[in-house]
Design a protein around this motif. Structure first.
Motif, PDB file in Angstrom:
ATOM      1  N   THR A  22       0.818  -1.206   0.000  1.00 11.51           N
ATOM      2  CA  THR A  22       0.000   0.000   0.000  1.00 11.51           C
ATOM      3  C   THR A  22       0.855   1.262   0.000  1.00 11.51           C
ATOM      4  N   TYR A  28      -4.117  -0.441  -3.425  1.00 15.95           N
ATOM      5  CA  TYR A  28      -4.038  -1.824  -2.940  1.00 15.95           C
ATOM      6  C   TYR A  28      -4.747  -1.997  -1.598  1.00 15.95           C
ATOM      7  N   LEU A  31      -7.936  -3.890  -1.650  1.00 19.51           N
ATOM      8  CA  LEU A  31      -7.981  -5.237  -2.231  1.00 19.51           C
ATOM      9  C   LEU A  31      -8.311  -6.298  -1.191  1.00 19.51           C
ATOM     10  N   ILE A  36      -5.429 -10.474  -4.640  1.00 15.90           N
ATOM     11  CA  ILE A  36      -4.012 -10.115  -4.768  1.00 15.90           C
ATOM     12  C   ILE A  36      -3.294 -10.811  -5.921  1.00 15.90           C
ATOM     13  N   ARG A  39      -4.222  -8.951  -9.090  1.00 15.80           N
ATOM     14  CA  ARG A  39      -4.009  -7.515  -9.246  1.00 15.80           C
ATOM     15  C   ARG A  39      -2.563  -7.075  -9.063  1.00 15.80           C
ATOM     16  N   VAL A  40      -1.832  -7.792  -8.244  1.00 17.14           N
ATOM     17  CA  VAL A  40      -0.472  -7.360  -7.939  1.00 17.14           C
ATOM     18  C   VAL A  40       0.495  -8.204  -8.767  1.00 17.14           C
TER      19      VAL A  40
END
Ligand SMILES: [Zn+2]
Length: 565
Positions: A22, A28, A31, A36, A39-40
């Protein structure tokens, strides 16, 4: 708990990872944990783990890997614990790569094996650790004892999540695990199982060539067949009734999932099975690197093609010429948050974060899918292949309405792309206006760097056959060593590299084609004669001059018996 790349982190650690992420991207914070992995990116996730632990992060480690350090280590233990010894630093330090610094396994396992060395930890991706372990592992396929352990009339229990790098309880499962693990390790694209009159065997296809046959006792043919059907949860009765069976299953190789496409054909003597390995490790190539390390001229032409705002870009080539690999690499290159990319594939081969993939199961799904497709206003559309009138029409329609369409087609020469569209029922003027770049690709086997042999000049007979000018009479180059060496499985070649021919269709050329003032082939010849754009022939000859391949290898994939000019 966050699960990432096969590792689960407990609540406390998850929270620390989240707060570190973050710091870099406040979005983030919202989320959910299960979002995760989608998205990451792997790199930012692992980089924050490294940061929290005050350790350095390396996205790739292959170049540092010292194989000799693996001698006393069990690959299965290391793969399960996500660690690997990497290299020595000075005389007293052992660099160890890990993906989970909170696990004590690495130190517990490695410290007694390297008693005089201080362990220095670095963080990398789980996939990098497995790749390092894989690159060192050796095993030699099933032994006679393994075959003999299998009872012919046993039944297999269903297997879930077939991990081919773990020891299997069932001898039959162990046999299939070793065959599949060997195939992945040798980077085979296919495994064929064939029943003939007096033989039952399997072969691998590696770098486009079939390897030698490995015999299996005939009495096991039904067990092998049943095992694979079972793996896909298909009833074994189908094999006696259906002439052809298709399916898919996934195996796990050192924690890496590998999809396998299964085709079974009933034959006179039994059956022929083809297992195609969709190994994402191999598909995930980057433009400019590895097999897609094009020369400057090709890369420049390709970059220009990628800038084309709307229209069809087609890569042609026979099956197995790596067309979709290149297309996927182009797509990753074009992938930006502000660009909407949609793909229509059968099957989806390489999922890229940020891209919407659609799996096209049958031709019937095509039209309704397209309709909903176009409503989401894509900027770039990737169509796996143009193979019928419907897909050809879609490509034309989408390009005319301002979209960039990337696709492949099954023709040997770039200029034949236009004729292929015509055969499918598209008028020449339409395809001439919509097509912005016609490309052709081949994969050329590269010489084994360990045993390639220097040679001087090419014989006058070969120069005549292949239209090579007299400068080749004394040209220093390299050829494959007959019988090869251990590093290339005695073939003389190791790996393949792509060569790409690119013909941009300029507005002027499009007009000429549309009005029938030039044929597609004449256009191809004219562009080759100008010598300004990369052609298959010229790129192949350049590879010979650079000592990367030989005439025998290129003449297998390109028709060299005519000259461009
Ligand atoms: Zn060799």
């Amino acid at each position: 708990m966050i699960g990432f790349d096969g590792i689960s982190f407990n609540e406390l650690i998850s929270r620390r990872i989240m707060s570190e992420l973050t710091v870099h991207d406040p979005s983030y914070a919202d989320l959910a944990h299960d979002q995760i992995p989608n998205r990451v990116s792997r790199c930012s996730f692992m980089a924050s783990i490294a940061k929290i632990n005050g350790l350095p992060f390396y996205p790739t480690i292959a170049e540092f890997c010292d194989e000799s350090l693996h001698t006393n280590c069990d690959p299965t233990v290391m793969s399960r614990g996500f660690f690997t010894p990497l290299c020595l630093s000075g005389t007293d330090k052992l660099i160890v790569a890990l993906a989970n610094p909170w696990s004590p396994l690495a130190e517990e396992y490695l410290a007694p094996r390297f008693p005089h060395l201080e362990i220095v930890k670095i963080i990398t991706l789980a996939s990098e650790i497995n790749r390092a372990i894989e690159s060192v592992v050796t095993n030699s396929g099933p032994s006679t004892a393994e075959f003999e352990a299998i009872e012919t009339d046993d039944q297999d229990e269903g297997i879930h999540d077939f991990d081919v790098t773990m020891d299997q309880k069932e001898p039959m499962a162990q046999l299939m695990a070793s065959i599949l693990a060997d195939a992945v390790k040798l980077r085979a694209s296919d495994i064929h199982f064939k029943v003939e009159k007096e033989a039952f065997y399997y072969v691998f296809r590696i770098d486009g060539d079939l390897s030698h046959k490995i015999m299996i006792p005939m009495k096991l043919k039904d067990r092998v067949d049943a095992f694979l059907l079972n793996l896909m949860k298909l009833p074994t009765e189908t094999r006696n009734t259906a002439p052809g069976i298709s399916g898919r299953f996934t195996i796990s190789y050192y924690h890496r999932p590998i999809d396998i496409r299964y085709e079974r054909h009933q034959t006179y003597r039994g059956y022929h099975l083809t297992l195609r390995l969709l190994d994402k490790n191999h598909i995930k190539l980057t433009l400019g690197k590895g097999a897609l390390a094009f020369d400057e001229e090709t890369q420049f032409a390709l970059n220009r093609v990628m800038q084309i705002p709307a229209g069809i870009i087609v890569i042609s080539g026979p099956t197995g010429s790596g067309k979709s690999t290149t297309l996927n690499a182009i797509l990753r290159e074009l992938n930006r948050p502000e660009i909407n990319i949609l793909t229509l594939e059968n099957p989806v081969e390489d999922e890229v974060p940020g891209i919407t993939h659609c799996n096209l199961k049958s031709a019937k799904e095509f039209k309704p899918m397209i309709a909903s497709f176009m409503r989401s206003d894509p900027d770039i559309i990737l169509m796996g292949e143009v193979r019928d009138l419907e897909s050809a029409e879609l490509a034309i329609e989408a390009s005319i309405t301002g979209h960039k369409v990337l696709t492949t087609i099954h023709t040997p020469r770039a200029s034949q792309i236009i004729e292929r569209f015509e055969q499918l029922g598209i008028a020449r003027w339409k395809i001439a206006q919509a097509l912005k770049a016609a490309c052709a690709q081949r994969l050329v086997k590269t010489l084994c760097p360990h045993c390639k042999e220097p040679a001087t000049g090419i014989s006058s007979n070969e120069r005549k056959t292949f239209f090579l000018d007299d400068t080749w009479a004394t040209m220093p180059h390299y050829v494959a060593k007959a019988g090869g060496c251990g590093a290339c499985r005695n073939t003389g070649y190791k790996g393949r590299t792509a060569i790409l021919e690119i013909i941009p269709i300029t507005p002027e050329m499009a007009d000429k084609l549309a009005q029938g003032q030039i044929t597609p082939y004449a256009m191809e010849r004219q562009i080759a004669a100008e010598g300004l754009l990369p052609s298959l022939r010229r790129s192949a000859l350049r590879l010979i001059r650079e000592g990367k391949t030989d005439l025998a290898a290129i003449s297998k994939v390109i028709d060299m018996t005519y000259s461009d000019v």
